[in-house]
Design a protein around this motif. Sequence first.
Motif, short mmCIF file in Angstrom:
data_model
loop_
_atom_site.label_atom_id
_atom_site.label_comp_id
_atom_site.label_asym_id
_atom_site.label_seq_id
_atom_site.Cartn_x
_atom_site.Cartn_y
_atom_site.Cartn_z
N ASN A 174 1.51 7.08 -18.72
CA ASN A 174 1.88 6.23 -19.86
C ASN A 174 1.02 4.96 -19.85
OD1 ASN A 174 3.13 4.93 -21.97
ND2 ASN A 174 5.20 5.42 -21.29
N ARG A 175 -0.21 5.07 -20.33
CA ARG A 175 -1.17 3.98 -20.24
C ARG A 175 -0.80 2.79 -21.14
NH1 ARG A 175 -6.01 5.75 -17.89
NH2 ARG A 175 -5.39 7.22 -16.27
N LYS A 176 -0.20 3.05 -22.29
CA LYS A 176 0.15 1.95 -23.19
C LYS A 176 1.14 0.98 -22.53
CE LYS A 176 -0.81 4.02 -27.69
NZ LYS A 176 -0.28 4.32 -29.04
N HIS A 177 2.11 1.53 -21.83
CA HIS A 177 3.07 0.68 -21.14
C HIS A 177 2.41 -0.10 -20.01
CE1 HIS A 177 7.03 2.83 -22.49
NE2 HIS A 177 6.28 2.43 -23.49
N VAL A 178 1.48 0.54 -19.32
CA VAL A 178 0.76 -0.14 -18.24
C VAL A 178 0.04 -1.37 -18.77
CG1 VAL A 178 -1.19 0.08 -16.65
CG2 VAL A 178 0.49 1.92 -16.80
N GLU A 179 -0.68 -1.22 -19.87
CA GLU A 179 -1.45 -2.34 -20.42
C GLU A 179 -0.54 -3.42 -21.00
OE1 GLU A 179 -4.55 -2.55 -19.86
OE2 GLU A 179 -4.74 -0.54 -19.06
N ALA A 180 0.58 -3.01 -21.60
CA ALA A 180 1.51 -4.00 -22.14
C ALA A 180 2.10 -4.87 -21.03
CB ALA A 180 2.63 -3.30 -22.91
N ILE A 181 2.44 -4.24 -19.91
CA ILE A 181 3.01 -4.98 -18.77
C ILE A 181 1.99 -5.96 -18.21
CG2 ILE A 181 3.88 -4.74 -16.41
CD1 ILE A 181 5.02 -1.95 -17.46
N LEU A 182 0.73 -5.53 -18.12
CA LEU A 182 -0.32 -6.43 -17.65
C LEU A 182 -0.44 -7.64 -18.57
CD1 LEU A 182 -2.76 -7.21 -15.91
CD2 LEU A 182 -4.16 -5.73 -17.37
N ARG A 183 -0.39 -7.40 -19.87
CA ARG A 183 -0.50 -8.51 -20.81
C ARG A 183 0.62 -9.54 -20.62
NH1 ARG A 183 -0.42 -5.77 -25.19
NH2 ARG A 183 1.68 -6.22 -25.92
N TYR A 184 1.84 -9.04 -20.46
CA TYR A 184 2.98 -9.95 -20.23
C TYR A 184 2.77 -10.77 -18.96
CZ TYR A 184 5.36 -6.88 -23.61
OH TYR A 184 5.71 -6.15 -24.72
N GLY A 186 5.97 -7.95 -8.72
CA GLY A 186 7.04 -7.52 -9.61
C GLY A 186 6.58 -6.44 -10.58
N ILE A 187 5.35 -6.56 -11.10
CA ILE A 187 4.88 -5.55 -12.05
C ILE A 187 4.40 -4.29 -11.35
CG2 ILE A 187 4.22 -7.31 -13.73
CD1 ILE A 187 1.26 -6.63 -13.07
N GLN A 188 4.11 -4.37 -10.04
CA GLN A 188 3.55 -3.21 -9.35
C GLN A 188 4.40 -1.93 -9.46
OE1 GLN A 188 4.67 -2.17 -5.70
NE2 GLN A 188 3.86 -0.30 -6.57
N GLY A 196 0.82 -1.21 0.00
CA GLY A 196 0.00 0.00 0.00
C GLY A 196 0.85 1.26 0.00
N GLY A 197 1.88 1.28 0.87
CA GLY A 197 2.78 2.42 0.89
C GLY A 197 3.67 2.47 -0.33
N GLY A 198 4.12 1.29 -0.80
CA GLY A 198 5.00 1.24 -1.96
C GLY A 198 4.35 1.77 -3.23
N ILE A 199 3.07 1.48 -3.41
CA ILE A 199 2.34 1.98 -4.59
C ILE A 199 2.31 3.51 -4.56
CG2 ILE A 199 0.02 2.18 -5.59
CD1 ILE A 199 -0.33 -0.83 -4.73
N LYS A 200 1.96 4.08 -3.42
CA LYS A 200 1.92 5.54 -3.30
C LYS A 200 3.32 6.14 -3.49
CE LYS A 200 -2.23 6.51 -0.68
NZ LYS A 200 -2.71 7.39 -1.74
N TYR A 201 4.32 5.46 -2.92
CA TYR A 201 5.69 5.94 -3.04
C TYR A 201 6.15 5.95 -4.50
CZ TYR A 201 10.78 5.92 -2.89
OH TYR A 201 12.11 6.19 -3.12
N ALA A 202 5.86 4.87 -5.25
CA ALA A 202 6.28 4.79 -6.65
C ALA A 202 5.66 5.90 -7.49
CB ALA A 202 5.92 3.42 -7.23
N ILE A 203 4.40 6.21 -7.21
CA ILE A 203 3.71 7.26 -7.99
C ILE A 203 4.31 8.63 -7.70
CG2 ILE A 203 1.50 8.46 -8.30
CD1 ILE A 203 0.15 5.70 -7.89
N VAL A 204 4.50 8.98 -6.42
CA VAL A 204 5.03 10.32 -6.10
C VAL A 204 6.52 10.42 -6.47
CG1 VAL A 204 3.34 10.70 -4.29
CG2 VAL A 204 5.58 9.79 -3.68
N LYS A 205 7.23 9.30 -6.41
CA LYS A 205 8.64 9.30 -6.82
C LYS A 205 8.74 9.61 -8.31
CE LYS A 205 12.65 6.29 -7.36
NZ LYS A 205 13.05 4.90 -7.55
N ASN A 255 4.63 4.00 -14.39
CA ASN A 255 4.09 4.41 -15.70
C ASN A 255 2.73 5.06 -15.57
OD1 ASN A 255 5.85 3.58 -18.13
ND2 ASN A 255 5.98 1.79 -16.81
N PHE A 256 1.94 4.58 -14.61
CA PHE A 256 0.64 5.21 -14.35
C PHE A 256 0.82 6.64 -13.87
CE2 PHE A 256 -2.88 6.19 -11.41
CZ PHE A 256 -3.96 6.06 -12.28
N GLY A 257 1.80 6.85 -12.97
CA GLY A 257 2.08 8.20 -12.47
C GLY A 257 2.52 9.14 -13.57
N LYS A 258 3.19 8.61 -14.59
CA LYS A 258 3.65 9.43 -15.72
C LYS A 258 2.57 9.58 -16.80
CE LYS A 258 8.42 7.81 -15.15
NZ LYS A 258 9.47 6.92 -15.70
#
Length: 443
Positions: free
Chosen positions: A301-311, A288-290, A68-77, A296-299
Amino acid sequence: MKKEYLCLQEFIKYSSLNVLGMIGLSCYILADTFFVSKALGADGLTALNLAIPVYSFIHGSGLMIGMGGGIKYAIVKSQKDADRADRIFTNAAALMVIIAGIFFLLGIFGTGFLVRLLGADEAVFEMTQTYLKVILLFAPMFMTNNLLLCFIRNDGAPQLSMTAMICGSLSNVVLDYVFMFPLGMGIFGAAFATGLAPVISILILMPFFVKKRNQFHLRKRRLSARLFCGIFLNGVPSLITEVSSGIVMIVFNTLLLGLAGNIGVAAYSVIANLSLVVISIYTGIAQGIQPIVSSNFGKGNRKHVEAILRYALIAAAVVSVLVYGVVFLGAEGIVSVFNSEQNAQLQEIAVTGMRIYFTACIFAGFNIIVAVYFTATEHVLPAHIISLLRGFAVIIPMALALSAAGILGVWSAFPATELLVALLGTVMLLKRKKSHPSGVSVL
Protein backbone atom coordinates in the motif's frame (compact mmCIF):
# COMPACT_ATOMS: atom_id res chain seq x y z
CA MET A 1 -10.54 11.00 1.73
CA LYS A 2 -11.66 8.42 4.28
CA LYS A 3 -8.48 6.37 3.79
CA GLU A 4 -6.39 9.53 4.08
CA TYR A 5 -8.15 10.37 7.37
CA LEU A 6 -7.51 6.86 8.72
CA CYS A 7 -3.82 7.25 7.84
CA LEU A 8 -3.72 10.54 9.75
CA GLN A 9 -5.39 8.93 12.77
CA GLU A 10 -2.90 6.07 12.72
CA PHE A 11 0.02 8.49 12.39
CA ILE A 12 -1.18 10.59 15.35
CA LYS A 13 -1.75 7.49 17.50
CA TYR A 14 1.66 5.92 16.95
CA SER A 15 3.81 9.03 16.70
CA SER A 16 2.32 11.01 19.59
CA LEU A 17 2.65 8.05 21.94
CA ASN A 18 6.19 7.33 20.83
CA VAL A 19 7.26 10.99 21.04
CA LEU A 20 6.06 11.11 24.65
CA GLY A 21 7.91 7.88 25.40
CA MET A 22 11.14 9.01 23.71
CA ILE A 23 11.08 12.37 25.52
CA GLY A 24 10.73 10.41 28.73
CA LEU A 25 13.59 8.11 27.73
CA SER A 26 15.87 11.04 26.89
CA CYS A 27 15.18 12.51 30.32
CA TYR A 28 17.36 9.72 31.77
CA ILE A 29 20.40 11.85 31.05
CA LEU A 30 18.74 15.27 31.40
CA ALA A 31 17.74 14.39 34.98
CA ASP A 32 21.33 13.33 35.65
CA THR A 33 22.56 16.63 34.18
CA PHE A 34 20.28 18.68 36.42
CA PHE A 35 20.97 16.86 39.67
CA VAL A 36 24.70 16.46 39.00
CA SER A 37 24.95 20.21 38.31
CA LYS A 38 23.27 20.94 41.64
CA ALA A 39 25.25 18.40 43.68
CA LEU A 40 28.68 18.41 42.02
CA GLY A 41 28.96 21.66 40.02
CA ALA A 42 31.01 22.19 36.85
CA ASP A 43 33.37 19.24 37.48
CA GLY A 44 30.38 16.92 37.81
CA LEU A 45 28.94 18.19 34.53
CA THR A 46 32.30 17.66 32.83
CA ALA A 47 32.55 14.08 34.12
CA LEU A 48 28.99 13.35 33.04
CA ASN A 49 29.52 14.75 29.55
CA LEU A 50 32.72 12.75 29.07
CA ALA A 51 30.86 9.52 29.98
CA ILE A 52 27.62 10.14 28.06
CA PRO A 53 28.98 9.06 24.63
CA VAL A 54 29.31 5.50 25.94
CA TYR A 55 25.64 5.56 26.97
CA SER A 56 24.83 6.64 23.39
CA PHE A 57 26.66 3.55 22.08
CA ILE A 58 24.69 1.26 24.43
CA HIS A 59 21.34 2.88 23.69
CA GLY A 60 22.10 2.97 19.96
CA SER A 61 23.06 -0.72 19.89
CA GLY A 62 19.78 -1.63 21.59
CA LEU A 63 17.82 0.46 19.11
CA MET A 64 19.74 -1.03 16.19
CA ILE A 65 18.62 -4.53 17.12
CA GLY A 66 15.12 -3.48 18.22
CA MET A 67 14.40 -1.34 15.16
CA GLY A 68 16.17 -3.67 12.72
CA GLY A 69 14.30 -6.70 14.02
CA GLY A 70 11.06 -4.76 14.49
CA ILE A 71 10.99 -3.65 10.85
CA LYS A 72 11.37 -7.24 9.65
CA TYR A 73 8.82 -8.43 12.20
CA ALA A 74 6.20 -5.84 11.11
CA ILE A 75 6.56 -6.84 7.46
CA VAL A 76 6.24 -10.62 8.02
CA LYS A 77 3.45 -10.08 10.57
CA SER A 78 1.45 -8.18 7.92
CA GLN A 79 1.98 -11.21 5.67
CA LYS A 80 0.68 -13.60 8.41
CA ASP A 81 3.94 -15.59 8.66
CA ALA A 82 4.10 -16.53 12.37
CA ASP A 83 7.09 -18.89 12.08
CA ARG A 84 9.31 -16.28 10.41
CA ALA A 85 8.17 -13.72 12.99
CA ASP A 86 9.39 -15.95 15.82
CA ARG A 87 12.67 -16.61 14.02
CA ILE A 88 13.25 -12.86 13.70
CA PHE A 89 12.63 -12.22 17.41
CA THR A 90 14.78 -15.17 18.49
CA ASN A 91 17.70 -14.03 16.35
CA ALA A 92 17.31 -10.41 17.48
CA ALA A 93 17.37 -11.52 21.14
CA ALA A 94 20.51 -13.62 20.56
CA LEU A 95 22.28 -10.72 18.84
CA MET A 96 21.32 -8.46 21.75
CA VAL A 97 22.82 -10.88 24.29
CA ILE A 98 26.12 -11.00 22.38
CA ILE A 99 26.55 -7.23 22.11
CA ALA A 100 25.31 -6.52 25.66
CA GLY A 101 27.83 -9.07 26.93
CA ILE A 102 30.66 -7.11 25.31
CA PHE A 103 29.55 -3.89 27.03
CA PHE A 104 29.22 -5.72 30.34
CA LEU A 105 32.77 -7.06 30.10
CA LEU A 106 34.04 -3.56 29.29
CA GLY A 107 32.35 -2.38 32.46
CA ILE A 108 34.28 -4.95 34.50
CA PHE A 109 37.69 -4.70 32.87
CA GLY A 110 37.95 -1.63 30.63
CA THR A 111 36.63 1.52 32.31
CA GLY A 112 40.05 2.98 33.22
CA PHE A 113 41.22 2.74 29.62
CA LEU A 114 37.96 4.24 28.32
CA VAL A 115 38.10 7.18 30.72
CA ARG A 116 41.65 8.05 29.65
CA LEU A 117 40.59 7.68 26.00
CA LEU A 118 37.71 10.11 26.56
CA GLY A 119 40.14 12.77 27.84
CA ALA A 120 39.31 13.03 31.57
CA ASP A 121 41.92 14.87 33.63
CA GLU A 122 42.75 14.24 37.30
CA ALA A 123 39.99 16.57 38.53
CA VAL A 124 37.21 14.49 36.96
CA PHE A 125 38.82 11.06 36.35
CA GLU A 126 37.29 9.26 39.33
CA MET A 127 33.77 10.62 38.81
CA THR A 128 33.86 9.78 35.11
CA GLN A 129 35.04 6.23 35.79
CA THR A 130 32.35 5.64 38.42
CA TYR A 131 29.54 6.78 36.13
CA LEU A 132 30.91 4.82 33.19
CA LYS A 133 31.31 1.56 35.09
CA VAL A 134 27.74 1.55 36.39
CA ILE A 135 26.25 2.39 32.97
CA LEU A 136 28.24 -0.38 31.26
CA LEU A 137 27.24 -2.97 33.87
CA PHE A 138 23.58 -2.11 33.27
CA ALA A 139 24.00 -2.38 29.46
CA PRO A 140 22.07 -5.71 29.27
CA MET A 141 19.08 -4.01 30.91
CA PHE A 142 19.20 -0.97 28.60
CA MET A 143 19.41 -3.18 25.52
CA THR A 144 16.73 -5.67 26.62
CA ASN A 145 14.41 -2.75 27.29
CA ASN A 146 15.00 -1.29 23.81
CA LEU A 147 14.46 -4.68 22.15
CA LEU A 148 11.14 -5.30 23.92
CA LEU A 149 9.89 -1.74 23.41
CA CYS A 150 10.45 -1.94 19.65
CA PHE A 151 8.84 -5.36 19.21
CA ILE A 152 5.85 -4.55 21.43
CA ARG A 153 5.30 -1.32 19.48
CA ASN A 154 5.34 -3.32 16.24
CA ASP A 155 2.99 -5.84 17.85
CA GLY A 156 0.21 -3.26 18.04
CA ALA A 157 0.72 -1.96 21.60
CA PRO A 158 2.28 1.53 21.30
CA GLN A 159 0.44 2.67 24.45
CA LEU A 160 2.25 0.06 26.55
CA SER A 161 5.63 1.02 25.08
CA MET A 162 4.97 4.66 25.90
CA THR A 163 3.84 3.86 29.44
CA ALA A 164 6.94 1.78 30.12
CA MET A 165 9.31 4.44 28.74
CA ILE A 166 7.70 7.27 30.70
CA CYS A 167 7.47 5.32 33.97
CA GLY A 168 11.11 4.27 33.67
CA SER A 169 12.14 7.87 33.11
CA LEU A 170 10.05 9.25 35.96
CA SER A 171 11.56 6.66 38.28
CA ASN A 172 14.99 7.87 37.21
CA VAL A 173 14.14 11.47 38.14
CA VAL A 174 12.85 10.42 41.57
CA LEU A 175 15.74 8.06 42.25
CA ASP A 176 18.28 10.65 41.08
CA TYR A 177 17.06 13.03 43.76
CA VAL A 178 16.84 10.37 46.48
CA PHE A 179 20.26 8.85 45.79
CA MET A 180 22.14 12.14 45.34
CA PHE A 181 20.63 14.32 48.06
CA PRO A 182 19.04 12.51 51.04
CA LEU A 183 21.41 9.54 50.62
CA GLY A 184 24.45 11.55 49.43
CA MET A 185 25.61 8.91 46.93
CA GLY A 186 27.18 11.43 44.52
CA ILE A 187 27.72 10.55 40.89
CA PHE A 188 27.34 6.83 41.67
CA GLY A 189 23.77 7.63 42.72
CA ALA A 190 23.09 9.38 39.39
CA ALA A 191 24.42 6.41 37.41
CA PHE A 192 22.63 3.83 39.59
CA ALA A 193 19.29 5.65 39.19
CA THR A 194 19.78 5.70 35.41
CA GLY A 195 20.62 1.98 35.41
CA LEU A 196 17.50 1.06 37.41
CA ALA A 197 15.17 2.93 35.02
CA PRO A 198 15.17 0.25 32.26
CA VAL A 199 14.65 -2.45 34.90
CA ILE A 200 11.44 -0.70 35.98
CA SER A 201 10.40 -0.29 32.32
CA ILE A 202 10.90 -4.02 31.68
CA LEU A 203 8.79 -4.90 34.74
CA ILE A 204 5.94 -2.77 33.33
CA LEU A 205 6.21 -4.64 30.00
CA MET A 206 6.06 -8.10 31.61
CA PRO A 207 2.22 -8.39 31.87
CA PHE A 208 2.13 -8.22 28.05
CA PHE A 209 3.87 -11.61 28.03
CA VAL A 210 2.20 -13.04 31.13
CA LYS A 211 -1.22 -12.40 29.55
CA LYS A 212 0.09 -13.91 26.29
CA ARG A 213 -0.81 -10.89 24.19
CA ASN A 214 2.48 -11.14 22.30
CA GLN A 215 2.54 -12.57 18.79
CA PHE A 216 6.34 -13.02 18.83
CA HIS A 217 8.10 -15.70 20.86
CA LEU A 218 11.51 -17.14 21.68
CA ARG A 219 11.80 -20.49 19.90
CA LYS A 220 14.47 -23.16 19.60
CA ARG A 221 15.72 -22.21 16.18
CA ARG A 222 19.12 -22.37 14.52
CA LEU A 223 20.61 -18.89 14.54
CA SER A 224 20.97 -17.40 11.09
CA ALA A 225 23.96 -15.32 10.02
CA ARG A 226 21.85 -14.04 7.14
CA LEU A 227 19.10 -12.90 9.52
CA PHE A 228 21.70 -11.32 11.83
CA CYS A 229 22.97 -9.38 8.84
CA GLY A 230 19.44 -8.32 7.81
CA ILE A 231 18.62 -7.08 11.32
CA PHE A 232 21.94 -5.27 11.47
CA LEU A 233 21.49 -3.58 8.07
CA ASN A 234 17.95 -2.44 8.88
CA GLY A 235 19.02 -1.19 12.29
CA VAL A 236 22.27 0.58 11.39
CA PRO A 237 20.61 3.97 10.70
CA SER A 238 19.06 3.89 14.19
CA LEU A 239 22.43 2.94 15.66
CA ILE A 240 24.22 5.74 13.84
CA THR A 241 21.54 8.29 14.81
CA GLU A 242 22.21 7.54 18.46
CA VAL A 243 25.94 6.89 18.23
CA SER A 244 26.49 10.04 16.21
CA SER A 245 25.48 12.10 19.23
CA GLY A 246 28.18 10.28 21.19
CA ILE A 247 30.75 10.78 18.43
CA VAL A 248 29.88 14.46 18.19
CA MET A 249 30.25 14.76 21.97
CA ILE A 250 33.70 13.16 21.93
CA VAL A 251 34.91 15.44 19.11
CA PHE A 252 33.35 18.56 20.61
CA ASN A 253 34.65 17.73 24.09
CA THR A 254 38.17 17.40 22.73
CA LEU A 255 37.97 20.67 20.79
CA LEU A 256 36.37 22.57 23.66
CA LEU A 257 38.91 21.27 26.18
CA GLY A 258 41.57 22.89 24.02
CA LEU A 259 39.63 26.13 23.50
CA ALA A 260 38.05 26.73 26.93
CA GLY A 261 39.06 23.91 29.28
CA ASN A 262 36.64 22.13 31.60
CA ILE A 263 34.28 25.13 31.64
CA GLY A 264 33.82 24.79 27.87
CA VAL A 265 32.96 21.11 28.26
CA ALA A 266 30.56 21.90 31.13
CA ALA A 267 28.80 24.51 28.93
CA TYR A 268 28.57 21.98 26.11
CA SER A 269 27.13 19.46 28.56
CA VAL A 270 24.07 21.68 29.00
CA ILE A 271 23.64 22.13 25.23
CA ALA A 272 24.29 18.49 24.33
CA ASN A 273 21.91 17.05 26.88
CA LEU A 274 19.12 19.43 25.91
CA SER A 275 19.84 18.46 22.32
CA LEU A 276 19.29 14.80 23.22
CA VAL A 277 15.76 15.69 24.36
CA VAL A 278 15.01 17.65 21.18
CA ILE A 279 16.44 14.93 18.94
CA SER A 280 14.32 12.41 20.86
CA ILE A 281 11.19 14.18 19.57
CA TYR A 282 12.24 13.59 15.97
CA THR A 283 13.34 10.06 16.80
CA GLY A 284 9.95 9.52 18.43
CA ILE A 285 8.13 10.66 15.28
CA ALA A 286 10.39 8.49 13.12
CA GLN A 287 10.09 5.37 15.28
CA GLY A 288 6.36 6.01 15.62
CA ILE A 289 5.79 5.88 11.86
CA GLN A 290 8.04 2.84 11.39
CA PRO A 291 5.47 0.13 12.31
CA ILE A 292 2.73 1.60 10.09
CA VAL A 293 5.11 2.34 7.22
CA SER A 294 6.55 -1.19 7.35
CA SER A 295 3.10 -2.77 7.66
CA ASN A 296 1.68 -0.82 4.70
CA PHE A 297 4.84 -1.49 2.71
CA GLY A 298 4.44 -5.23 3.39
CA LYS A 299 0.87 -5.05 2.07
CA GLY A 300 1.99 -3.10 -1.02
CA ASN A 301 0.00 0.00 0.00
CA ARG A 302 2.38 2.70 -1.28
CA LYS A 303 -0.11 5.58 -1.09
CA HIS A 304 -0.49 5.16 2.65
CA VAL A 305 3.28 4.93 3.07
CA GLU A 306 3.83 8.26 1.33
CA ALA A 307 0.95 9.95 3.17
CA ILE A 308 2.40 8.92 6.54
CA LEU A 309 5.82 10.27 5.54
CA ARG A 310 4.25 13.58 4.60
CA TYR A 311 2.52 13.89 7.98
CA ALA A 312 5.80 13.11 9.76
CA LEU A 313 7.75 15.80 7.90
CA ILE A 314 5.06 18.41 8.57
CA ALA A 315 5.04 17.50 12.27
CA ALA A 316 8.84 17.77 12.43
CA ALA A 317 8.76 21.23 10.82
CA VAL A 318 6.20 22.49 13.33
CA VAL A 319 8.20 21.08 16.27
CA SER A 320 11.38 22.72 14.93
CA VAL A 321 9.84 26.19 14.80
CA LEU A 322 8.48 25.84 18.34
CA VAL A 323 11.74 24.45 19.76
CA TYR A 324 13.93 27.14 18.25
CA GLY A 325 11.57 29.87 19.43
CA VAL A 326 11.85 28.58 22.99
CA VAL A 327 15.65 28.20 22.75
CA PHE A 328 16.26 31.63 21.22
CA LEU A 329 14.05 33.52 23.66
CA GLY A 330 14.75 31.44 26.76
CA ALA A 331 18.43 30.49 26.42
CA GLU A 332 19.61 32.51 29.43
CA GLY A 333 16.97 31.10 31.76
CA ILE A 334 17.49 27.53 30.54
CA VAL A 335 21.26 27.65 31.05
CA SER A 336 20.95 29.26 34.50
CA VAL A 337 18.91 26.25 35.69
CA PHE A 338 21.96 24.03 35.13
CA ASN A 339 24.57 26.63 36.14
CA SER A 340 24.30 26.04 39.89
CA GLU A 341 27.56 27.88 40.65
CA GLN A 342 26.44 30.90 38.57
CA ASN A 343 29.68 30.74 36.62
CA ALA A 344 29.61 33.78 34.29
CA GLN A 345 31.95 32.20 31.72
CA LEU A 346 29.88 29.01 31.54
CA GLN A 347 26.68 31.09 31.19
CA GLU A 348 28.04 33.20 28.33
CA ILE A 349 29.49 30.25 26.38
CA ALA A 350 26.37 28.09 26.75
CA VAL A 351 23.81 30.81 25.89
CA THR A 352 25.63 31.77 22.69
CA GLY A 353 26.19 28.13 21.83
CA MET A 354 22.52 27.19 22.24
CA ARG A 355 21.32 29.87 19.85
CA ILE A 356 23.72 28.72 17.15
CA TYR A 357 23.62 24.95 17.78
CA PHE A 358 19.82 24.63 17.70
CA THR A 359 19.46 26.21 14.26
CA ALA A 360 20.12 22.61 13.16
CA CYS A 361 16.73 21.43 14.47
CA ILE A 362 14.66 21.45 11.29
CA PHE A 363 17.41 19.80 9.23
CA ALA A 364 18.15 17.15 11.85
CA GLY A 365 14.45 16.29 12.12
CA PHE A 366 14.17 15.89 8.36
CA ASN A 367 17.26 13.67 8.20
CA ILE A 368 16.17 11.37 11.04
CA ILE A 369 12.66 10.86 9.63
CA VAL A 370 13.79 10.29 6.05
CA ALA A 371 16.45 7.79 7.16
CA VAL A 372 13.85 5.75 9.10
CA TYR A 373 11.42 5.97 6.17
CA PHE A 374 14.00 4.47 3.82
CA THR A 375 14.83 1.75 6.35
CA ALA A 376 11.18 0.93 7.09
CA THR A 377 10.63 0.29 3.38
CA GLU A 378 13.80 -1.85 3.26
CA HIS A 379 15.56 0.64 1.02
CA VAL A 380 18.58 0.76 3.25
CA LEU A 381 21.34 2.31 1.13
CA PRO A 382 20.00 5.91 1.23
CA ALA A 383 19.34 5.49 4.97
CA HIS A 384 22.92 4.37 5.52
CA ILE A 385 24.27 7.29 3.46
CA ILE A 386 22.25 9.86 5.42
CA SER A 387 23.16 8.33 8.77
CA LEU A 388 26.86 7.93 8.02
CA LEU A 389 27.23 11.45 6.61
CA ARG A 390 25.54 13.19 9.55
CA GLY A 391 27.07 10.86 12.13
CA PHE A 392 30.69 10.66 11.02
CA ALA A 393 31.75 11.61 7.51
CA VAL A 394 30.69 15.28 7.54
CA ILE A 395 30.36 16.33 11.18
CA ILE A 396 33.91 15.39 12.24
CA PRO A 397 35.82 17.22 9.47
CA MET A 398 33.32 20.09 9.69
CA ALA A 399 33.97 20.51 13.43
CA LEU A 400 37.74 20.28 12.98
CA ALA A 401 37.70 22.83 10.15
CA LEU A 402 35.34 25.34 11.78
CA SER A 403 37.08 25.12 15.18
CA ALA A 404 39.82 27.25 13.60
CA ALA A 405 37.35 30.13 14.06
CA GLY A 406 37.12 29.39 17.80
CA ILE A 407 34.15 28.29 19.90
CA LEU A 408 31.61 29.90 17.55
CA GLY A 409 32.97 27.70 14.77
CA VAL A 410 32.51 24.58 16.92
CA TRP A 411 28.85 25.49 17.58
CA SER A 412 28.30 26.08 13.85
CA ALA A 413 29.54 22.64 12.80
CA PHE A 414 26.36 20.81 13.78
CA PRO A 415 23.84 22.97 11.84
CA ALA A 416 26.16 23.18 8.82
CA THR A 417 26.41 19.37 8.73
CA GLU A 418 22.67 18.77 9.09
CA LEU A 419 21.90 21.31 6.34
CA LEU A 420 24.26 19.68 3.85
CA VAL A 421 22.91 16.19 4.60
CA ALA A 422 19.30 17.42 4.36
CA LEU A 423 19.96 18.76 0.86
CA LEU A 424 21.30 15.36 -0.20
CA GLY A 425 18.40 13.59 1.54
CA THR A 426 15.91 15.70 -0.40
CA VAL A 427 17.54 14.68 -3.68
CA MET A 428 17.41 10.97 -2.75
CA LEU A 429 13.80 11.26 -1.57
CA LEU A 430 12.69 12.91 -4.81
CA LYS A 431 14.60 10.30 -6.79
CA ARG A 432 12.87 7.52 -4.82
CA LYS A 433 9.46 9.09 -5.43
CA LYS A 434 10.16 9.42 -9.15
CA SER A 435 11.22 5.77 -9.48
CA HIS A 436 8.29 4.54 -7.31
CA PRO A 437 5.37 6.90 -8.08
CA SER A 438 2.52 6.64 -5.62
CA GLY A 439 0.25 9.42 -6.65
CA VAL A 440 0.80 11.23 -3.34
CA SER A 441 3.11 14.23 -3.06
CA VAL A 442 5.78 13.74 -0.40
CA LEU A 443 7.21 17.24 -0.18
